[in-house]
Design a protein around this motif. Structure first.
Motif, PDB file in Angstrom:
ATOM      1  N   SER A   1      -4.449   6.737  -0.666  1.00  0.00           N
ATOM      2  CA  SER A   1      -3.704   5.451  -0.605  1.00  0.00           C
ATOM      3  C   SER A   1      -3.974   4.444  -1.601  1.00  0.00           C
ATOM      4  CB  SER A   1      -3.797   4.586   0.454  1.00  0.00           C
ATOM      5  OG  SER A   1      -3.365   5.446   1.693  1.00  0.00           O
ATOM      6  N   ARG A   2      -3.173   3.558  -2.334  1.00  0.00           N
ATOM      7  CA  ARG A   2      -3.411   2.808  -3.428  1.00  0.00           C
ATOM      8  C   ARG A   2      -2.761   1.397  -2.974  1.00  0.00           C
ATOM      9  NH1 ARG A   2      -6.619   6.221  -4.047  1.00  0.00           N
ATOM     10  NH2 ARG A   2      -7.288   7.328  -6.052  1.00  0.00           N
ATOM     11  N   LYS A   3      -3.441   0.270  -3.376  1.00  0.00           N
ATOM     12  CA  LYS A   3      -2.436  -1.030  -3.279  1.00  0.00           C
ATOM     13  C   LYS A   3      -2.049  -1.315  -4.541  1.00  0.00           C
ATOM     14  CE  LYS A   3      -3.973  -4.543  -0.574  1.00  0.00           C
ATOM     15  NZ  LYS A   3      -4.724  -5.511   0.151  1.00  0.00           N
TER      16      LYS A   3
ATOM     17  N   PHE B   1       1.391   5.490  -0.266  1.00  0.00           N
ATOM     18  CA  PHE B   1       0.296   6.681  -0.081  1.00  0.00           C
ATOM     19  C   PHE B   1       0.962   7.808  -0.442  1.00  0.00           C
ATOM     20  CE2 PHE B   1       2.667   6.226   3.963  1.00  0.00           C
ATOM     21  CZ  PHE B   1       3.361   7.274   4.221  1.00  0.00           C
TER      22      PHE B   1
ATOM     23  N   GLU C   1       0.660  -4.017   4.393  1.00  0.00           N
ATOM     24  CA  GLU C   1      -0.769  -4.404   5.100  1.00  0.00           C
ATOM     25  C   GLU C   1      -1.153  -5.845   4.961  1.00  0.00           C
ATOM     26  OE1 GLU C   1      -3.375  -1.408   3.528  1.00  0.00           O
ATOM     27  OE2 GLU C   1      -2.614   0.146   5.158  1.00  0.00           O
TER      28      GLU C   1
ATOM     29  N   THR D   1       0.805  -1.129  -0.051  1.00  0.00           N
ATOM     30  CA  THR D   1      -0.154  -0.005  -0.162  1.00  0.00           C
ATOM     31  C   THR D   1       0.867   1.275   0.097  1.00  0.00           C
ATOM     32  OG1 THR D   1      -1.886  -1.087   1.173  1.00  0.00           O
ATOM     33  CG2 THR D   1      -1.819   1.329   1.274  1.00  0.00           C
TER      34      THR D   1
ATOM     35  N   HIS E   1       5.172  11.131   0.665  1.00  0.00           N
ATOM     36  CA  HIS E   1       4.676   9.792   0.093  1.00  0.00           C
ATOM     37  C   HIS E   1       5.379   8.951   1.305  1.00  0.00           C
ATOM     38  CE1 HIS E   1       8.674  10.364  -1.772  1.00  0.00           C
ATOM     39  NE2 HIS E   1       8.766   9.232  -1.578  1.00  0.00           N
TER      40      HIS E   1
ATOM     41  N   GLU F   1       0.528  12.390   0.350  1.00  0.00           N
ATOM     42  CA  GLU F   1      -0.387  12.953   1.391  1.00  0.00           C
ATOM     43  C   GLU F   1       0.115  14.332   0.955  1.00  0.00           C
ATOM     44  OE1 GLU F   1       1.110  13.432   5.954  1.00  0.00           O
ATOM     45  OE2 GLU F   1       0.454  11.455   5.222  1.00  0.00           O
TER      46      GLU F   1
ATOM     47  N   PHE G   1       4.795   4.012   2.170  1.00  0.00           N
ATOM     48  CA  PHE G   1       4.305   3.035   1.980  1.00  0.00           C
ATOM     49  C   PHE G   1       4.131   2.029   3.222  1.00  0.00           C
ATOM     50  CE2 PHE G   1       8.820   2.300   1.336  1.00  0.00           C
ATOM     51  CZ  PHE G   1       9.205   1.235   1.949  1.00  0.00           C
ATOM     52  N   ARG G   2       3.350   1.027   3.146  1.00  0.00           N
ATOM     53  CA  ARG G   2       2.999   0.002   4.227  1.00  0.00           C
ATOM     54  C   ARG G   2       2.681  -1.369   3.694  1.00  0.00           C
ATOM     55  NH1 ARG G   2       3.125  -0.121   9.536  1.00  0.00           N
ATOM     56  NH2 ARG G   2       1.585  -1.103  10.389  1.00  0.00           N
TER      57      ARG G   2
ATOM     58  N   ARG H   1      -4.618  12.205   2.960  1.00  0.00           N
ATOM     59  CA  ARG H   1      -3.830  10.943   2.317  1.00  0.00           C
ATOM     60  C   ARG H   1      -4.691  10.325   1.230  1.00  0.00           C
ATOM     61  NH1 ARG H   1      -0.238   6.933   6.010  1.00  0.00           N
ATOM     62  NH2 ARG H   1       0.948   8.803   6.216  1.00  0.00           N
TER      63      ARG H   1
END
Length: 175
Positions: free
Chosen positions: A117-119, A107, A139, A105, A134, A109, A136-137, A115
């Motif tokens: 977000s997109r996967k 992001f 998830e 994911t 910007h 901001e 990421f994570r 924010r």
């Protein structure tokens, strides 16, 4: 007979083809995961490992003798365990995240905290323009491997949006 249509850079002009191959090939099996590549990587939630191939990326570790010398960009592979990511930040140049394995994911901001977000799935990417916040994570339940590129051979350290992280953004280089 082969004809080179462009000049060879002076720093490699005297090297043999074998020496050029040795200097400019990077193998993943030879890389050591750097879990302290970034100041925020010391913090739970931001833990990740960088495998440097061309230059130091955003780590600031520009004297790493194991990398291919950078010219106009850097290239790293980053390993992101589940539940980890990085702190919101900017760069003075474009940064590209290209997912190789897993789901990430990302992001963007703005300065009000809004924010988007997109996967991203494998073989998908985002090109983060200079100055745009910007990050990421991961998830998901599986690790992520991603390719990261920065648009300068020796980019500055990350410009974290968090004031404390920004003040100590180079601390990992001296400890």
């Amino acid at each position: 007979m082969a004809i080179a249509r462009h000049p060879v850079p002076p720093e490699i002009a005297a090297l043999s083809l074998e020496e050029i191959a040795e200097r400019y090939i990077g193998r993943f099996r030879d890389k050591v995961a750097d879990w302290e590549a970034f100041e925020d990587a010391k913090i739970e939630g931001y833990r990740r490992a960088q495998h440097r191939f061309i230059g130091a990326g955003g780590s600031g570790k520009h004297d790493d003798p194991t990398v291919i010398p950078p010219r106009g960009f850097t290239l790293s592979i980053v390993f992101v365990p589940p539940g980890q990511g990085n702190a919101a930040h900017t760069h003075e140049v474009e940064e590209v995240f290209f997912v190789l394995q897993g789901y990430l994911t990302v992001f963007l901001e703005d300065e009000t905290g809004r924010r988007v977000s997109r996967k991203l799935a494998p073989w998908e990417r985002i090109a983060c323009p200079p100055g745009v916040i910007h990050g990421f994570r991961n998830e998901g339940l599986e690790p992520v491997y991603m390719q990261v590129m920065l648009g300068r051979g020796r980019p500055e350290a990350m410009g974290y949006t968090d004031d404390d992280l920004y003040r100590r953004r180079d601390a990992h280089l001296t400890t």
